[in-house]
Design a protein around this motif. Sequence first.
Motif, short mmCIF file in Angstrom:
data_model
loop_
_atom_site.label_atom_id
_atom_site.label_comp_id
_atom_site.label_asym_id
_atom_site.label_seq_id
_atom_site.Cartn_x
_atom_site.Cartn_y
_atom_site.Cartn_z
N VAL A 100 0.83 -1.21 0.00
CA VAL A 100 0.00 0.00 0.00
C VAL A 100 0.87 1.25 0.00
CG1 VAL A 100 -1.57 1.38 1.40
CG2 VAL A 100 -2.03 -1.05 1.05
N VAL A 101 1.89 1.30 0.87
CA VAL A 101 2.77 2.47 0.93
C VAL A 101 3.49 2.67 -0.40
CG1 VAL A 101 4.79 3.49 2.04
CG2 VAL A 101 3.06 2.31 3.43
N LEU A 102 4.02 1.58 -0.94
CA LEU A 102 4.74 1.68 -2.22
C LEU A 102 3.80 2.11 -3.34
CD1 LEU A 102 7.47 1.26 -3.57
CD2 LEU A 102 6.83 -1.11 -4.00
N ALA A 103 2.57 1.58 -3.35
CA ALA A 103 1.61 1.95 -4.40
C ALA A 103 1.24 3.42 -4.33
CB ALA A 103 0.36 1.08 -4.26
N VAL A 104 1.13 3.95 -3.12
CA VAL A 104 0.80 5.37 -2.96
C VAL A 104 1.87 6.24 -3.60
CG1 VAL A 104 0.57 7.22 -1.27
CG2 VAL A 104 -0.66 5.07 -0.93
N PHE A 105 3.14 5.92 -3.33
CA PHE A 105 4.22 6.74 -3.88
C PHE A 105 4.32 6.59 -5.40
CE2 PHE A 105 5.49 7.22 0.46
CZ PHE A 105 6.20 8.41 0.47
N ILE A 106 4.14 5.37 -5.89
CA ILE A 106 4.18 5.19 -7.34
C ILE A 106 3.01 5.92 -7.99
CG2 ILE A 106 3.95 3.49 -9.20
CD1 ILE A 106 5.47 1.51 -7.45
N GLY A 107 1.85 5.90 -7.33
CA GLY A 107 0.70 6.64 -7.86
C GLY A 107 0.97 8.12 -7.93
N ILE A 108 1.61 8.65 -6.87
CA ILE A 108 1.99 10.07 -6.90
C ILE A 108 2.97 10.32 -8.03
CG2 ILE A 108 3.17 11.90 -5.63
CD1 ILE A 108 2.10 10.63 -3.05
N LEU B 234 1.28 10.77 -11.26
CA LEU B 234 0.62 12.07 -11.36
C LEU B 234 1.57 13.18 -11.76
CD1 LEU B 234 -1.73 11.93 -8.22
CD2 LEU B 234 -2.39 11.70 -10.62
N VAL B 235 2.82 13.07 -11.33
CA VAL B 235 3.81 14.12 -11.66
C VAL B 235 4.77 13.66 -12.76
CG1 VAL B 235 3.68 15.13 -9.35
CG2 VAL B 235 5.35 13.33 -9.80
N ASP B 236 4.43 12.52 -13.38
CA ASP B 236 5.21 11.98 -14.50
C ASP B 236 6.61 11.52 -14.09
OD1 ASP B 236 5.29 11.17 -17.12
OD2 ASP B 236 6.21 13.04 -17.83
N HIS B 237 6.77 11.03 -12.83
CA HIS B 237 8.06 10.49 -12.37
C HIS B 237 7.81 9.24 -11.51
CE1 HIS B 237 10.62 13.71 -13.83
NE2 HIS B 237 9.74 14.59 -13.37
N PRO B 238 7.18 8.21 -12.06
CA PRO B 238 6.84 7.03 -11.24
C PRO B 238 8.05 6.28 -10.71
CG PRO B 238 6.47 6.58 -13.57
CD PRO B 238 6.75 8.05 -13.47
N VAL B 239 9.12 6.17 -11.53
CA VAL B 239 10.31 5.44 -11.07
C VAL B 239 10.98 6.19 -9.93
CG1 VAL B 239 12.58 4.57 -11.73
CG2 VAL B 239 10.67 4.41 -13.33
N TYR B 240 11.10 7.50 -10.06
CA TYR B 240 11.76 8.31 -9.03
C TYR B 240 11.00 8.19 -7.70
CZ TYR B 240 13.38 12.46 -6.55
OH TYR B 240 13.87 13.31 -5.60
N PHE B 241 9.69 8.34 -7.75
CA PHE B 241 8.89 8.26 -6.52
C PHE B 241 8.83 6.83 -6.00
CE2 PHE B 241 7.62 12.52 -7.43
CZ PHE B 241 7.24 13.04 -6.21
N GLY B 242 8.98 5.86 -6.90
CA GLY B 242 9.04 4.47 -6.46
C GLY B 242 10.26 4.21 -5.59
#
Length: 242
Positions: free
Chosen positions: A46-54, A57-65
Amino acid sequence: MARTPKSDAPAKEKRPNLFKQIPTVYKAVKTIDPKIGWWIAGVFLVVLAVFIGIGFLVDHPVYFGFIGLPLALLGAMITLSRRGERAAFGAMAGQAGQTAGALSMLRRGWYYDKEPVAADAARPQEVANAAMIFRALGRCGVVLIGEGPLPRAKKLMDKEVKKVSRVAPGVPVHSLYVGDGEEQTEVRKLPRVMAKLKPVLTKEEMAAVNKRLKSIPGIRQQLPPGIDPMKARMDRRALRGR
């Protein structure tokens, strides 16, 4: 009475490697909480999915992952610790000696005995229903904790308060009772209740008071042969991966 190192002085031990302790901690917790694996996996995902989802939204899924990965691991570790403590308290609740398990959850800076300082059992088979008094010493003063039938625990408590007052006059003595009644504290809440007591003693004063408390006769001099007053213990360091 034989005392443990923590009874004689607040221990300052070198912490073992946290990551080496995780498998041992997990196995210990799983024996009392079979669903712990699902909880850990769920919190992590859940925590990891939230950050990847964010990140999407900002077009940086790998970075936020990558940012979310250590936080997801932290969430999983906290879940392991909290669920483990809750399960352990649930397993010990209502057992003779449950107070000793709660005292093992205290943070550093306390002196305490893992055995009761008083009990009213006359025969070995009566231990399960005996009233007992446990003792701890912190910066708040002396804390006496009674468990078992409340009327009998109160009688024992009065005697122990007098003993402590004789050997350590002027030191605050707090009386608590473990249980589910109106005048009692749930065993899982005991460490928090004790931690909230107002500090009045210095570390030096605590050491001096502890020496005086040792002069009070211990439980082994009061119980008949064959009684083991300890039936519930909890390893706080193991549950927290220390």
